[in-house]
Write a protein that holds these residues in place. Structure first.
Motif, PDB file in Angstrom:
ATOM      1  N   GLN A 192      -6.485   3.991 -60.327  1.00  0.00           N
ATOM      2  CA  GLN A 192      -6.301   3.001 -59.266  1.00  0.00           C
ATOM      3  C   GLN A 192      -4.873   2.480 -59.314  1.00  0.00           C
TER       4      GLN A 192
ATOM      5  N   SER B 186      -3.564  -0.045 -57.894  1.00  0.00           N
ATOM      6  CA  SER B 186      -3.455  -1.504 -57.981  1.00  0.00           C
ATOM      7  C   SER B 186      -3.445  -1.992 -59.420  1.00  0.00           C
ATOM      8  N   LYS B 187      -4.075  -1.226 -60.316  1.00  0.00           N
ATOM      9  CA  LYS B 187      -4.143  -1.627 -61.720  1.00  0.00           C
ATOM     10  C   LYS B 187      -2.884  -1.272 -62.504  1.00  0.00           C
TER      11      LYS B 187
ATOM     12  N   TYR C 252      -7.320  -0.386 -49.118  1.00  0.00           N
ATOM     13  CA  TYR C 252      -7.406  -1.743 -49.652  1.00  0.00           C
ATOM     14  C   TYR C 252      -6.851  -1.812 -51.074  1.00  0.00           C
ATOM     15  N   ASP C 253      -7.112  -0.776 -51.863  1.00  0.00           N
ATOM     16  CA  ASP C 253      -6.573  -0.764 -53.228  1.00  0.00           C
ATOM     17  C   ASP C 253      -5.041  -0.658 -53.191  1.00  0.00           C
ATOM     18  N   PHE C 254      -4.535   0.190 -52.305  1.00  0.00           N
ATOM     19  CA  PHE C 254      -3.085   0.305 -52.144  1.00  0.00           C
ATOM     20  C   PHE C 254      -2.503  -1.027 -51.677  1.00  0.00           C
ATOM     21  N   ASP C 255      -3.194  -1.701 -50.786  1.00  0.00           N
ATOM     22  CA  ASP C 255      -2.751  -2.997 -50.278  1.00  0.00           C
ATOM     23  C   ASP C 255      -2.675  -4.024 -51.399  1.00  0.00           C
ATOM     24  N   LEU C 256      -3.664  -4.002 -52.297  1.00  0.00           N
ATOM     25  CA  LEU C 256      -3.634  -4.900 -53.454  1.00  0.00           C
ATOM     26  C   LEU C 256      -2.448  -4.576 -54.356  1.00  0.00           C
ATOM     27  N   ALA C 257      -2.146  -3.289 -54.497  1.00  0.00           N
ATOM     28  CA  ALA C 257      -0.977  -2.877 -55.279  1.00  0.00           C
ATOM     29  C   ALA C 257       0.300  -3.441 -54.662  1.00  0.00           C
TER      30      ALA C 257
ATOM     31  N   ASN D 244       0.663  -7.069 -55.530  1.00  0.00           N
ATOM     32  CA  ASN D 244       1.153  -7.227 -56.902  1.00  0.00           C
ATOM     33  C   ASN D 244       2.652  -6.961 -56.982  1.00  0.00           C
TER      34      ASN D 244
END
Length: 284
Positions: A157, A159-160, A204-209, A212
């Motif tokens: 992921q 984002s992590k 959405y995960d890319f957006d969270l990245a 960050n």
């Protein structure tokens, strides 16, 4: 008198030893404007709120519809090339990538992607081949580049990865700058397969990245964040329907935040992204 002279000389040369600027490039593979808009209908997409927006023309040297290899090479080298080529020009000569030049100048480099181990987009920053399917050759380039770059492909992921990777690169860079690439590859994979819900989850995960990364830039103002796509995949319509399993020739959007964000406003060719990143990173 000697103390005053020493202080004067120190102040005179301070600009030349000041910490250079950082560049963070984030690529949502296959992420067209309708991918963002359609995902935004279900859940707010932070990328759309970034302050600077532009559009990118994506054609390759030999086709109106680019593939990831040619597009990523345009970003890494600033030159158009043929579909399928990685880090090579249409005449089959190698091009020096921005990541390779950064290493030569003592700048820290990190490359992170959810793509498979020899995926085209990350490989375009350190490999040189006329066939993106030459997995063994690409793997050799990857192993060699890993001696001087922090390369982690694949990650599970994106984002992590962002916060810790940027922290580590910043510490490694010390008084120099760093170049970081983060790719969310499975937006493209799910678009090829027509899997709309799965595509949104990856986006959405890319957006969270990206969120960050913005947090890092806010705390480190000598940094510029660029968020873009390599091409559009799936021909996603305004009504959120895929119309093809392939890439399209649609322009893609670019968003930017940070010190030099305004450079990325307006219409531009994908090769211009390299030129602007180069001017920031190497102050040329």
């Amino acid at each position: 008198m000697k103390k005053f002279l020493l202080l004067y000389l120190l102040m005179l040369f301070l600009p030349s030893i000041a910490k250079a600027d950082n560049v963070i490039l984030m690529i949502g593979d296959g992420m067209g404007i309708n991918h963002l808009r359609c995902a935004h209908q279900t859940k707010p997409v932070y990328i759309l709120s970034l302050p600077v927006k532009g559009m990118i023309h994506t054609h390759s040297a030999n086709a109106d519809v680019t593939d990831s290899a040619a597009s990523a090479t345009a970003y890494s080298c600033g030159r158009k090339t043929n579909n399928g080529y990685l880090g090579k020009l249409p005449n089959k000569e190698n091009c020096l990538t921005i990541a390779e030049e950064a290493v030569k100048q003592g700048i820290a480099v990190g490359i992170y992607s959810t793509d498979y181990a020899t995926g085209a987009t990350p490989s375009a920053f350190y490999a040189h081949t006329i066939n993106r399917r030459n997995n063994e050759e690409i793997e050799r380039y990857k192993q060699e580049a890993s001696k001087n770059m922090d390369i982690v492909v694949p990650v599970s992921q994106i984002s992590k990865e962002v916060s810790e990777r940027l922290k580590n690169l910043s510490e490694k860079a010390a008084q120099k700058s760093f170049f970081a690439l983060f790719e969310g590859a499975k937006i493209d994979t799910n678009s090829h397969a027509g899997k709309f819900d799965e595509m949104k989850e990856e986006l959405y995960d890319f957006d969270l990245a990206v969120m960050n990364a913005v947090d890092f830039v806010y705390k480190n103002p000598d940094t510029t964040l660029i968020v873009l796509a390599d091409h559009e995949t799936g021909g996603l319509t305004d009504t959120c329907q895929f119309t093809t399993e392939k890439h399209t020739s649609s322009d893609v959007s670019v968003y930017a935040y940070g010190k030099h964000a305004k450079l990325f406003a307006g219409e531009q060719d994908n090769t211009e992204i390299y030129k602007k990143m180069h001017s920031i990173l190497f102050q040329q």
